[in-house]
Structures are given as structure tokens and as C-alpha cells.
Scaffold this active site. Sequence first.
Site, PDB file in Angstrom:
ATOM      1  N   SER D  45       0.845  -1.197   0.000  1.00 18.63           N
ATOM      2  CA  SER D  45       0.000   0.000   0.000  1.00 18.63           C
ATOM      3  C   SER D  45       0.877   1.243   0.000  1.00 18.63           C
ATOM      4  CB  SER D  45      -0.912   0.003   1.235  1.00 18.63           C
ATOM      5  OG  SER D  45      -1.782  -1.112   1.208  1.00 18.63           O
ATOM      6  N   TYR D 107     -12.414  -1.332  -3.855  1.00 17.15           N
ATOM      7  CA  TYR D 107     -13.355  -0.434  -4.519  1.00 17.15           C
ATOM      8  C   TYR D 107     -14.777  -0.960  -4.305  1.00 17.15           C
ATOM      9  CZ  TYR D 107     -15.700   2.755  -7.632  1.00 17.15           C
ATOM     10  OH  TYR D 107     -16.557   3.702  -8.111  1.00 17.15           O
ATOM     11  N   TYR D 133      -3.370 -10.175   4.122  1.00 22.02           N
ATOM     12  CA  TYR D 133      -3.235  -8.768   4.499  1.00 22.02           C
ATOM     13  C   TYR D 133      -4.644  -8.215   4.766  1.00 22.02           C
ATOM     14  CZ  TYR D 133      -1.917  -3.777   3.771  1.00 22.02           C
ATOM     15  OH  TYR D 133      -1.718  -2.417   3.886  1.00 22.02           O
ATOM     16  N   LYS D 162      -0.827 -10.036   8.071  1.00 23.07           N
ATOM     17  CA  LYS D 162      -0.472  -8.665   8.410  1.00 23.07           C
ATOM     18  C   LYS D 162      -1.771  -7.966   8.745  1.00 23.07           C
ATOM     19  CE  LYS D 162       0.806  -4.179   6.503  1.00 23.07           C
ATOM     20  NZ  LYS D 162       1.052  -3.353   5.301  1.00 23.07           N
TER      21      LYS D 162
END
Lengths: 288, 288, 288, 288
Positions: D45, D107, D133, D162
Amino acid sequence: MKYNGIITPMLTPFNHKGEIDYSSIDTLVKYLKSIGVSGIFPSSSTGLFPFLSTNERKKMLERVLENSGSIKVFAGIGAADTDSSINLAKHARDVGANGVVLMPSYYITSSQEWIINHFEKVLKAVDIDLIIYNNPKTTGTNIELKTLEHLKSNYSQVLGIKDSTGDMRYFERLLFLKDSNFSVFQGEDDLMFISLMIGADGGVCAISNFSEDVVNLYNSYTSDDLEKTRTLQKRINGMMDILLLSNFPAMFYYAFYRKFNIKGGYRDPMVRPSKKVAEKILDFIKVV
Amino acid sequence: MKYNGIITPMLTPFNHKGEIDYSSIDTLVKYLKSIGVSGIFPSSSTGLFPFLSTNERKKMLERVLENSGSIKVFAGIGAADTDSSINLAKHARDVGANGVVLMPSYYITSSQEWIINHFEKVLKAVDIDLIIYNNPKTTGTNIELKTLEHLKSNYSQVLGIKDSTGDMRYFERLLFLKDSNFSVFQGEDDLMFISLMIGADGGVCAISNFSEDVVNLYNSYTSDDLEKTRTLQKRINGMMDILLLSNFPAMFYYAFYRKFNIKGGYRDPMVRPSKKVAEKILDFIKVV
Amino acid sequence: MKYNGIITPMLTPFNHKGEIDYSSIDTLVKYLKSIGVSGIFPSSSTGLFPFLSTNERKKMLERVLENSGSIKVFAGIGAADTDSSINLAKHARDVGANGVVLMPSYYITSSQEWIINHFEKVLKAVDIDLIIYNNPKTTGTNIELKTLEHLKSNYSQVLGIKDSTGDMRYFERLLFLKDSNFSVFQGEDDLMFISLMIGADGGVCAISNFSEDVVNLYNSYTSDDLEKTRTLQKRINGMMDILLLSNFPAMFYYAFYRKFNIKGGYRDPMVRPSKKVAEKILDFIKVV
Amino acid sequence: MKYNGIITPMLTPFNHKGEIDYSSIDTLVKYLKSIGVSGIFPSSSTGLFPFLSTNERKKMLERVLENSGSIKVFAGIGAADTDSSINLAKHARDVGANGVVLMPSYYITSSQEWIINHFEKVLKAVDIDLIIYNNPKTTGTNIELKTLEHLKSNYSQVLGIKDSTGDMRYFERLLFLKDSNFSVFQGEDDLMFISLMIGADGGVCAISNFSEDVVNLYNSYTSDDLEKTRTLQKRINGMMDILLLSNFPAMFYYAFYRKFNIKGGYRDPMVRPSKKVAEKILDFIKVV
């Protein structure tokens, strides 16, 4: 009975010691009659009802009724526990209020089951017109449509709802419940135009404590003058933007005190608005 | 004075009429002494303090003090308006409570300025140890770190904070304020292990109203038995998951009544837990 | 140019392998022409544009343009990075789309400064009509009014906004910006009645992919048949309640496939609706 | 395989045209080796992976692998659609990455069913170590514990998570899943101290792109120097407070460019931090 028009969620005038200033209640009631509101609602959120003792609330209601004339009086009977609301409802009935306004319990968030229990205990204990008050910002919970339908269909005393969610999706669904015995009121001053356009019966508008704009807005709408309605809404929005620069509802108190040259006060922990912010409201007060 | 250990946010036993059952308070206090909590906190959120009258709260505090022995007693003095909190604080001091617990005003959301005004008026009016209670879920507002630092540094009576935000990022920053005169308590039972590991002084844990697990967890931690601490936390988490299946805090009442074979009640609008949900808690009660 | 009416945020038909089914695009475009929508918007959120490659998006737009006739075509040019949006905008201009629809970047939440940068770079690079698309649910950020005013007043290509916030307080303020070169579209199907009543120019309504109800609603409104408008809104609300029982936008795909007897598919990770939920939509499909 | 330590979610160096600056990748990788991180995670990210083309992501991964030496390399394979993630996973496997990092689609908000579909399709298509993640701030959805347990227990390639929720209640429950083949990483730099204290295996910490503080924090913890660990956490918190004054992740880029005297750029729509804010970070850069 079918209610409509603008109802004033009355603020509670205080003196500089933070005590209720009963003579200023008379000033306010006189003003509300002059501008043509259809109802007065003492012990409202704007009136900081949780800051008041039961005795103060009863005495204030009585004082309002002394001068209200033909205006309807709806006594706020909100309380954290149900018995306190029943106590207040009985008093309201006994002293001649036209109706009462009740919201769910607060501080501890209510489930829908708790909400039904709260309302039903009051409705069964006291026979008086009741308006349901939905305000998740203060109670932490939303009154779901099926809860509302349950109360409306089982208790003929339930004559309306004041919705302060600000959620027009919800409000539109409330309007589908509207009938000749059930009124739907908008509780957010800046949503009056939208709400009337889609069929609201009126509004419970704090701004009417010191401004006739929202009464004029309502009258413009019922006279089919949509352009004027829209223009008034824009002005009200501008006023609301300023009023909410200080923590609700301090600015409403400041505006009221200034408009009527009252040396008023602020019950703790409410704090008077800062000078910088307060100055911004003065132009509106003059215009009014 | 430096406080630590497990403090019980005491529930308020009711009878089937919804009246306070004072003799069951004795049962509860006796139990809390037996399991080794370090403090008792009547008029807590679990105790539904906004549902109680001022007189009830005072009488309950006095009853707790009669039997509390060497356990510290912290009187909840929460109220929507500041004067009511001052009134309760004076009473707490006069009847010999060790300290008081105060949260910001509620229903109307407080700004930080309102919070400071609320706490300062109480601190100036009454000289008694005070623990700040931060619970945005019930008050609608968070006590910001700088507000807390202001109160802590200007008033030596401010001896700690109970944090119920559930936000460990915030809690860690509270721990940076910890010193020999300021204790940091976790208010969420399921975050005790984490909180102790990073330096919390203790917890204000509702589950201790009927379970000694959280006291054992604290003792395991102070005895450096981290494996047992973690195991107890897991069991507590399981218990909390069930307790919160009914609207807070009804299930705590049910568990307490069942553990001590009390025919208790639920003050309106609180509703007793459904049978289906209630059954799930019985296994835990037996284990305790 | 002033746009109005119902624009269809076109879904992207897939086959059972998850590839785009171009012939079903023809079926959809033909249907949209038959029911009288005013515009088609390929590469919409309903069309799952982030799941599509740039080439697929271009080819789909070209296919739509082959059959769109007099209906306006607005190409979705949304992308996480600005250059991809510029690339798509140039293609849209070159192949003859009437305009483009652009939203802020996503995944990484944009500040207002990023939003302005994103839109200005596209507006400066390509001269084509542009509709701003505000959808905080997907982008994580709201386009503030002053950002919108900045773009509108500095770029004459900016001809409207599609608002999917669902916040009528915001939407009303958008309407105060409406003028002869700037159209305001509602992006939430269940808010069409309210929005038209207060002055919206039209709606971007996903339900029009398989139902003409919302076109009829618009026509009822422009024919001053408010009762029919309201009745259609109620039916649409009922349909939306069911469509959103499965994760958006799977149910729109199911409804479209069933209505036109297409053996369609669902590009991963989209999952087809469960049978139980899917059955509920069939009644609506038949009615349409 | 059991992973631990500090993994760097690598930023993507850009030149002033917004193109990837591959030689600066070498600078960064060399630095990361020198400070002792245990892993590098390109297409993170922080690395703005949604702003990059598939080819850029592949080329960047290859460049990292050229210089990574004994440091583990985890390729970010996030994408809105599943097939793109499979494509990236195959490439990562073919060029010799140690593992991949995958988050849910974005999205369009994913349901748990979509999440499972997304991960299972990738896991079945490519045999390579995978770290899950979880970052609801960017994907709009939380990976529920039962979803995680399902993936962990059915796919032996799933070797860790994570977590960037910032919710320690959730994180603690993740730790109950930790075993000799499953590592739990904290994704929030300011929660490292808490997380290590309760058993985290390490962290995925953006600050390590230009500061060794978080590596030192980890080493202090494993050396049982809790006082130093806590002191470093406090300094990191101060740094994070400043870094996030500009919209994430622009300030990380600025700090990296300044530390290594790189004339770097910002791919649109990312905007470089304002001078006023940027100045505040320089003291930290010097200290490092």
C-alpha cells in the site's frame, strides 16, 4: 387529532447562577405566539432536560401552560428510566398539556426490545397523546421502522414522530406511515424544505426559539411559494452553520438572550459561546 | 495514594418490582471481599446509575460502606449536569468513600471545553480523590489526551483514569502519563491481558460481579504466570461474547441473580435476557 | 449542454468463464433504448470497472457506441492513478463518446488536494464533457462542496455530478449549484422521488439495467403525476431491499441474466447470489 | 517456514515525471539490508500498487530480487479482480520470490464469501507461501476470524497475517491462532510495542523505508530491553504523528527522498507534502 406546522423545542432560560429564569419563559412563550408556531415543547433536547430536576420540569411546564393560549403544548417526558417518564406523563396529563414527547432511554444504549418496553409501559400507564422522538445522536440507538409500526398500530395515542436522524432515506419511509392520525415531523431545521416537499406535516425546529424564518418557510410552502421556501431554507442553513460552531445548544441560548436583551446564563457544564463565534450570530439576530 | 488491582463496577440488585434490593447488596459486597477485589464502585454504568434517583444512590453507597471493610470504595458521581455531581461528591466525602468516579455529561454531547468545566467545578467544590472515567460509547465524546493532561497536572486529587474506549492506541498513550500518583485502569474485561502486559495498574471489570476469573487473571499476571493469564483471558473473552448477546447490562444481572439464587428483577426499560440466551451463561456460572 | 433523465450505470455482462460477453452488451443497449433512458454509462461501479483491463473497457465502450443511436454515452474513466484516467478519456473522445464520468482515486484515500489534482490533470489533458462522480462508499472520501465549486467554476467542461452519498443534506446543497450548464444526478435508486421533488435533473440508476420502473418514475414526475411517482418509488425500494441481500452488485447481474435468458457468469471474486436470495428477485423480474 | 522480524512495505521511488526510478530501488534495498529488516514487500500500500501497471510491478519485483540477498522478498499481488492476482502470483513464483501478500478485492466492498473465493482461487492456482493482508481502511471490509481460520486450516501455504486494523481486540484474537507455521504481524508502526508484548512475531512497518528505529525497537524487545523498546515506540509515535499530517503516503516518499538526497517525484494524484509540513520531518531524518 392531527398535528402539523412548526413546533418549538423550547430552550430553558437560565439566569447567571444557572437557575431557571421563569419570567423569561413568559417572554419566550409570548414571542412564540406572536410568530405563529403551532406547538411548544418544553423539556426538549434544546431545553437540556437531562440537566433539570423533575420539579423544575414540572414547574416549567405549568408556567408555559399559563400563557400558551391556543398553542398546543407537548411536554417532554424523556428520562433514562421508565418510571420517571411515567411520573412526568401523569403530571403533564393532570396539568392539561395537549400531549407528551418521549424518546428511548439514554446513556445505556437501548435495544429495540428495551424501546418497546419503555414506550409501552408509559402508554399503558397514562392516556395522553404521544409523539415519538427519534434521535440516535443523543440516545445512541435508532428506532427501527418495525418498532415504530408496532407502537403506532397498537396504541391509538401514538400520534406522530419527530425524526432527528438527518437520514432522508429513513424519513421517506416514515412518510409512508403517515395517515390522518399520524403526523411526521422533521427535527432538523436544515432539512425542512426537502421534508415538506415530500409530505412532512411540519417540523420541530430549534431555530424558532429566536427566529421566525422557519415559520415563514412553512407558510411559504403551504402557500405554494416554493421559491421563497427555498430562499428561506438557504438562509436557515447559513444560520445553522454558525449556530453549530459552538457546542449544541449554547448558541441557541446566546441568540435568544441577545434578541430579547436578557442577561441570561448557562447551566453547567454548558459553556457560553466564545466571543469570536458569538459575534457571527449577531447579524442574523438583527435581520430577524 | 496509588490505586491498582481489580475494581468492581457494582451492579445494582433489584427486586421483581424494580426496586433496589439492599440486602442483595450485602451479598455482593461479601462476595467481592471474598474474591479479593481491591475496590468497589457503586453507581457505575453496569449499576445503571442514570436509572436511579439521587437518594437511592446515596443510600446504596452508605450500604456498601457498612460492609466494605478494607476494600476501597469509589462512589460513582456521574450526572448530566454538574451540580448533581457536586452534590453526590459531597455526600461521598461526608460518608467516608475513598474516592469518586466521574465521567463527562451525557445525552447532550460535551465538547472538551464542557468536559473541563464539568470536572473543574467538581474538583474545586469537593476535596476527594477522583478517578476520571472515559467511555465514548455512553457519553458520545472522547476525553482527549490534552484535556486529561490539563486535569491531571492542575488537580492533585486526580488519581487515575478508567478507560472504556477499547482503543489500545489511546490506552498506550495513557500509560505514558502513568506515575506514582496516577493509575491507569482498563475498563474492558476482554482487554485485561494486553493492558497489564504494557503496564496498566489494573482494571474496572464488570465480570467480577459474579466471577473471580478476572481477579485470578490479575493475580496470575502479578505472579508472572503469563500462560495462566492468557488462558484466563481466553475464558473471559468467551464469557463476554455470551454476556453481550443480550443488551448490556441485563446479562450481568441474570448471572449475578443465578449465582446467588436471588429472585431478582430488572428496572425498566431494562428487559431480562431471553431464555435461549440465558441458558448459555449457566455453564459459566457453574464453573466459577 | 444540459443533461437530464435516467442514465444507466451499465453492468458488464460476463459469460460462464468470467469473460466479457459482448453480444449481451448489444442486448442490454437495445433494451435501454426501448425503455427510454437518456444515457448509458459503461465502466460504472455496477459494471465493476476495476475488475476490467484497459483494453476491455475500451472495447466495451466501442461496442456500446455501435448501437447507442441517439442515447448519450458517458464513458467511465475511473482509475486509481491519474494517467490511466487520461488514457481512457482520450480514447473516449476519439471514439465519439458524449462525455466521461470520473471519480477520485481509490484504495488509497484521497485528500481534497489529491482530488483537485486528479480532476485538473484530466480536464487539462482532454477536452470532453465531464460528470463528477462522488461515492465515498467506494473511494473512502467525500468530494467537499468547495472542491466541487472550484472544479465547476474553473472548467466549463464540468457539466454535472452524480452523487451516491445517500446524504440528502449534501444533495440539497448540490442543488444550490445547479444551473443551465450543470446537472445534478442522484446515484441512489431509492432516493429518486425525494431528489426529483427538490430539483434533481435525473438519476444514475442501476436498476434500469433490467427494470423500466425508474424511467417510469422519472416520466411520472415530469408529467406531474406525483401519486404514481411515489408508488413507483415504493416498489423500487422493495426491489432494492432484495437486490442488496447479496453483496453488491451480484444481484443486478442475476436479474439481468434471468430477464433476458442469458447464461451469464460472475467475474471473480464476485460470487453468484445464493438460490434462496435469488428466488426472491424473480417475482420482480416477472412484474417488470 | 516461520517468518518474523520487521518487513518493509516498500515504497515505489518515482522520478519527477512520475515514472518508476529503478536505480533508487537499489538504494532502498541496500539500505534495508544494512539496517537488518527480515523481509521486503514490494507492491505494498505504501508502494501505491494500485497506481502501477502489471508490468511495472513485475519489473520492480525482479529488480528487488537482484539485490535482496538473504532478505526474504514477499511480492504484493493485490488487485481488484482475482485473475490479476493469480497472474502476479505466478510471476512471483517464477522469478523466485519467497512469498506473496494478498488482500481482499477493493473499490467494491467484498463480503466474506467474496474474500474466501478470492483467496482460494489464488491459493489453488499457485503454490507459494502466502501472507494474508487485512486492511479495512483501504478495502472497506474486515477479514473475519472465521474466514481467516478457514483459509489457515485448509491451505498449508497460508503462513501468516499482516493486520492493519489498529484494533488490538481483533489482534489479540489473531494471536490465539499463532502457531509454528503461522505468523502474526502488526501493520501499524505505532502499535509495535503493544503487539510484541502480547506475542506478535513482528511488524510490517512503513517507517523502515527511511528509519531504523523500528528495527531497533524489535531488537530491543528480543533482547528483553523493555525500557528501550518503550522509548523507541514513543519516538516512532511522534514521527508517525508528523508523517500523517500529509495525505498517506506522500510524507514517506518525501522522507525517503530527503534522507538519500534523491530528486524524486510523486505519481498523480499523489501530491508532494506542503513545505510547512515537510519541514517538520527533517529533524527526524537527521536524527536517524
